[in-house]
Design a protein around this motif. Structure first.
Motif, PDB file in Angstrom:
ATOM      1  N   ILE A   1     -19.542  33.738  12.060  1.00  0.00           N
ATOM      2  CA  ILE A   1     -19.710  32.822  11.460  1.00  0.00           C
ATOM      3  C   ILE A   1     -19.833  32.458  10.277  1.00  0.00           C
ATOM      4  CG2 ILE A   1     -22.394  32.497  10.799  1.00  0.00           C
ATOM      5  CD1 ILE A   1     -23.110  33.311  13.477  1.00  0.00           C
ATOM      6  N   LYS A   2     -19.936  31.093   9.692  1.00  0.00           N
ATOM      7  CA  LYS A   2     -19.529  31.528   7.964  1.00  0.00           C
ATOM      8  C   LYS A   2     -20.726  31.581   7.214  1.00  0.00           C
ATOM      9  CE  LYS A   2     -15.735  29.334   7.371  1.00  0.00           C
ATOM     10  NZ  LYS A   2     -14.817  27.518   7.068  1.00  0.00           N
ATOM     11  N   ALA A   3     -20.440  32.291   6.266  1.00  0.00           N
ATOM     12  CA  ALA A   3     -21.239  33.138   5.919  1.00  0.00           C
ATOM     13  C   ALA A   3     -21.250  32.654   4.286  1.00  0.00           C
ATOM     14  CB  ALA A   3     -22.301  34.036   5.831  1.00  0.00           C
ATOM     15  N   LYS A   4     -23.106  31.762   3.619  1.00  0.00           N
ATOM     16  CA  LYS A   4     -22.539  31.913   2.013  1.00  0.00           C
ATOM     17  C   LYS A   4     -23.582  32.951   2.079  1.00  0.00           C
ATOM     18  CE  LYS A   4     -24.178  28.998  -1.595  1.00  0.00           C
ATOM     19  NZ  LYS A   4     -25.218  27.526  -2.197  1.00  0.00           N
ATOM     20  N   VAL A   5     -22.689  34.073   0.314  1.00  0.00           N
ATOM     21  CA  VAL A   5     -23.352  34.760  -0.509  1.00  0.00           C
ATOM     22  C   VAL A   5     -24.337  34.479  -0.933  1.00  0.00           C
ATOM     23  CG1 VAL A   5     -23.132  37.614  -1.734  1.00  0.00           C
ATOM     24  CG2 VAL A   5     -21.699  36.522   0.560  1.00  0.00           C
TER      25      VAL A   5
ATOM     26  N   VAL B   1     -21.176  41.690  -5.354  1.00  0.00           N
ATOM     27  CA  VAL B   1     -20.857  40.287  -4.898  1.00  0.00           C
ATOM     28  C   VAL B   1     -19.748  39.481  -5.971  1.00  0.00           C
ATOM     29  CG1 VAL B   1     -21.809  37.988  -4.466  1.00  0.00           C
ATOM     30  CG2 VAL B   1     -22.767  39.989  -3.597  1.00  0.00           C
ATOM     31  N   ASP B   2     -18.565  39.403  -5.883  1.00  0.00           N
ATOM     32  CA  ASP B   2     -17.705  38.544  -6.861  1.00  0.00           C
ATOM     33  C   ASP B   2     -17.981  37.301  -6.660  1.00  0.00           C
ATOM     34  OD1 ASP B   2     -15.384  37.476  -8.308  1.00  0.00           O
ATOM     35  OD2 ASP B   2     -14.106  39.518  -7.940  1.00  0.00           O
ATOM     36  N   PRO B   3     -18.273  36.399  -7.429  1.00  0.00           N
ATOM     37  CA  PRO B   3     -18.313  34.718  -7.833  1.00  0.00           C
ATOM     38  C   PRO B   3     -17.159  34.361  -7.469  1.00  0.00           C
ATOM     39  CG  PRO B   3     -19.140  35.329  -9.176  1.00  0.00           C
ATOM     40  CD  PRO B   3     -19.211  36.904  -8.572  1.00  0.00           C
TER      41      PRO B   3
ATOM     42  N   SER C   1     -12.907  34.042  -2.835  1.00  0.00           N
ATOM     43  CA  SER C   1     -13.612  33.689  -1.640  1.00  0.00           C
ATOM     44  C   SER C   1     -13.152  35.111  -0.300  1.00  0.00           C
ATOM     45  CB  SER C   1     -13.004  32.699  -1.672  1.00  0.00           C
ATOM     46  OG  SER C   1     -13.262  31.700   0.113  1.00  0.00           O
ATOM     47  N   PHE C   2     -13.876  34.205   0.023  1.00  0.00           N
ATOM     48  CA  PHE C   2     -13.431  35.870   1.738  1.00  0.00           C
ATOM     49  C   PHE C   2     -12.892  37.417   1.425  1.00  0.00           C
ATOM     50  CE2 PHE C   2     -13.204  31.249   3.401  1.00  0.00           C
ATOM     51  CZ  PHE C   2     -14.242  31.853   3.929  1.00  0.00           C
ATOM     52  N   ALA C   3     -13.559  38.143   0.800  1.00  0.00           N
ATOM     53  CA  ALA C   3     -13.054  39.174   0.385  1.00  0.00           C
ATOM     54  C   ALA C   3     -12.648  40.563   1.691  1.00  0.00           C
ATOM     55  CB  ALA C   3     -13.841  39.817  -0.675  1.00  0.00           C
ATOM     56  N   GLN C   4     -12.902  40.511   2.271  1.00  0.00           N
ATOM     57  CA  GLN C   4     -13.254  40.835   3.288  1.00  0.00           C
ATOM     58  C   GLN C   4     -12.072  39.632   4.604  1.00  0.00           C
ATOM     59  OE1 GLN C   4     -14.223  44.187   3.726  1.00  0.00           O
ATOM     60  NE2 GLN C   4     -14.771  43.987   1.497  1.00  0.00           N
TER      61      GLN C   4
ATOM     62  N   GLY D   1     -17.246  38.022  -1.346  1.00  0.00           N
ATOM     63  CA  GLY D   1     -16.703  37.239  -2.018  1.00  0.00           C
ATOM     64  C   GLY D   1     -18.449  36.880  -1.695  1.00  0.00           C
ATOM     65  N   TRP D   2     -18.253  34.916  -2.337  1.00  0.00           N
ATOM     66  CA  TRP D   2     -19.567  34.296  -2.906  1.00  0.00           C
ATOM     67  C   TRP D   2     -19.691  33.980  -1.203  1.00  0.00           C
ATOM     68  CZ3 TRP D   2     -18.432  29.182  -1.546  1.00  0.00           C
ATOM     69  CH2 TRP D   2     -17.481  29.041  -1.176  1.00  0.00           C
ATOM     70  N   GLU D   3     -17.928  33.651  -0.238  1.00  0.00           N
ATOM     71  CA  GLU D   3     -18.430  33.450   1.454  1.00  0.00           C
ATOM     72  C   GLU D   3     -17.718  34.259   2.247  1.00  0.00           C
ATOM     73  OE1 GLU D   3     -16.444  29.283   1.691  1.00  0.00           O
ATOM     74  OE2 GLU D   3     -14.686  29.181   0.341  1.00  0.00           O
ATOM     75  N   GLU D   4     -17.505  34.298   2.634  1.00  0.00           N
ATOM     76  CA  GLU D   4     -17.377  35.466   3.916  1.00  0.00           C
ATOM     77  C   GLU D   4     -17.827  35.214   5.161  1.00  0.00           C
ATOM     78  OE1 GLU D   4     -15.779  38.402   3.552  1.00  0.00           O
ATOM     79  OE2 GLU D   4     -16.576  38.453   1.431  1.00  0.00           O
ATOM     80  N   TRP D   5     -16.725  35.532   6.203  1.00  0.00           N
ATOM     81  CA  TRP D   5     -16.785  35.762   7.098  1.00  0.00           C
ATOM     82  C   TRP D   5     -17.830  36.796   8.101  1.00  0.00           C
ATOM     83  CZ3 TRP D   5     -15.429  31.738  11.057  1.00  0.00           C
ATOM     84  CH2 TRP D   5     -14.766  31.003  11.451  1.00  0.00           C
ATOM     85  N   VAL D   6     -18.676  36.278   9.002  1.00  0.00           N
ATOM     86  CA  VAL D   6     -19.544  37.760   9.807  1.00  0.00           C
ATOM     87  C   VAL D   6     -19.402  37.517  11.652  1.00  0.00           C
ATOM     88  CG1 VAL D   6     -20.266  37.819   7.067  1.00  0.00           C
ATOM     89  CG2 VAL D   6     -22.352  36.920   9.395  1.00  0.00           C
TER      90      VAL D   6
END
Length: 459
Positions: A23-27, A132-134, A137-140, A8-13
């Motif tokens: 950590i919350k990351a911006k893709v 990447v699907d803009p 949010s949080f696809a994973q 997603g456009w943002e993900e937890w990693v």
């Protein structure tokens, strides 16, 4: 054909190699390289194998959650940000986990304290089969900052440590072995002359200065402070501890081990067997003092003695009285101790690391001497300990508060008696006689004790 992996456009990693579980990351496919928020970025280590140490606050809404990380440097790179500012950044390589996948990525380190996301997920970190699907949010699998709550109690992440070795003799056997063992396990060990340190003490910063410069933050400190500079050395060690460094042996424990009277009082309180010991200040008590330890022969010890110096055997009552009077005339602090004749000039050095006896030797005195110290010409041979001896050695080190200690015991018909607890035991005698790599065990103990937390969590 396998299906693609969607971001997603943002993900937890998570960054497991850095000890960061969430950590919350911006893709951002517009950014070439991934970037990680870091402050107090400090390079360390040799030019041939550079490392970098930094602090990170993974949760922008809770700045008390602060962690220390370190990693090998793979590059330094000029990066131009979205607002056109150029910055020379350190580049590290680490593992990144998102959903059920883990893969290596390169990241630059930069201060993103004003950014909503502590990590920027750049396009070079996105594999060919990832999409990447803009609009998502949080696809994973979503994570949570709650994952940090248990970190202080968990086994710490294996990472390169920056270790200070406080010693005035960086080239002697013990110092050389500790440096060698630390470097072999991927750490950087820097020898620092304790007497050349000086301190700035105020309410906002605990600084240690050295040759005109402020020393950096260290993950850990190995103190090898000589008896001649105990007081100043402990002040320096306390300053390192105030800066957040883990001290292999804490200052109060070293102070207790150097004060033989206090050490014996602590051991006595825990009912740990030892030779009968007596102490007095008045010369009127001399005869009774000798009688309390069973009469002559008796051992007279300076309270600050080490390596057998200041330890004298008085073979007759008259000799004991004369010796005590002489020490009093010098205004020296001393104690009188029972002479254990059945020990026959031998004692057993138990080397304790992390509340475990890792090696033991029997030391025998040189001809004509009752002191078995190797510095006095004594000899050493490996010895097998009984369970009772191991238990006594562990308890003695624990009572004084030492993680690493040389506990000297006498074998008697009444069982083992603790003679002394040494806070800076030498490595040459124990390693040479037993063939054991004690230095590496000390470094492993450090690795197990150093925690990633830079501050206590407010949870």
């Amino acid at each position: 054909m396998s299906s693609s992996f969607t971001l997603g456009w943002e993900e937890w990693v998570s960054l497991p190699s850095l000890g960061l579980p969430a950590i919350k990351a911006k893709v951002d496919t517009g950014a070439r390289t991934s970037a990680l928020h870091a402050s107090v970025i400090e390079p360390f280590g040799p030019i041939s194998k550079p490392q970098v140490r930094f602090l990170i606050q993974p949760n922008p809404d809770d700045l008390s959650m602060e962690f220390t990380c370190s990693a090998p440097v793979v590059d330094r790179r000029q990066v131009t940000s979205s607002n056109g500012e150029a910055e020379l950044r350190y580049v590290i390589q680490t593992e990144l986990t998102c959903g059920d996948r883990t893969w290596p990525v390169e990241m630059t380190l930069t201060n993103r304290e004003n950014m909503q996301y502590r990590m920027l997920f750049g396009r070079t970190s996105i594999a060919d089969d990832m999409v990447v699907d803009p609009n998502v949010s949080f696809a994973q699998t979503p994570l949570s900052f709650d994952l940090y709550k248990g970190i202080p109690r968990k086994k710490p992440v294996k990472r390169p440590l920056r270790i200070a070795l406080l010693t005035r003799e960086p080239n002697n056997y013990s110092s050389s072995r500790l440096i060698e063992a630390g470097e072999a396990r991927g750490h950087v060990v820097e020898a620092i002359d304790t007497t050349r340190c000086y301190m700035k003490i105020d309410a906002t910063a605990s600084e240690v200065h050295y040759d005109g410069k402020v020393l950096p933050r260290y993950d850990a400190v190995i103190p090898r402070i000589g008896p001649a500079i105990t007081s100043y050395g402990l002040a320096v060690l306390r300053q390192f501890a105030n800066s957040g460094a883990y001290c292999l042996n804490p200052p109060n424990a070293i102070a207790a081990s150097r004060d033989k009277l206090l050490a014996h009082q602590l051991l006595s309180r825990e009912r740990i067997n030892m030779p009968v010991t007596a102490f007095a200040n008045s010369p009127k008590d001399t005869k009774d003092l000798i009688a309390l330890v069973g009469g002559a022969p008796a051992v007279v010890k300076l309270l600050q003695s080490s390596q057998g110096k200041g330890v004298v055997l008085a073979e007759t009552k008259k000799a004991a009285e004369s010796l005590i009077d002489a020490f009093r005339g010098l205004e020296a602090d001393f104690l009188v101790q029972q002479f254990v004749e059945e020990a026959a000039g031998k004692d057993t050095r138990c080397f304790v690391v992390g509340n475990k006896v890792v090696a033991a030797i029997q030391r025998s005195a040189a001809d004509g001497d009752f002191r078995s110290n190797l510095h006095r010409g004594g000899t050493a041979a490996p010895v097998r300990l009984t369970k009772q001896e191991r238990d006594v050695a562990r308890r003695a080190a624990q009572t004084i508060g030492l993680s690493v200690a040389g506990v000297d015991i006498l074998r008697t018909s009444e069982g083992p008696k603790v003679l002394e607890v040494n806070s800076s035991p030498g490595l040459e005698g124990i390693e040479t006689a037993t063939g054991k790599d004690v230095a590496s065990l000390i470094i492993q103990n450090l690795e197990a004790k150093v925690r990633p937390l830079a501050r206590d969590l407010k949870h």
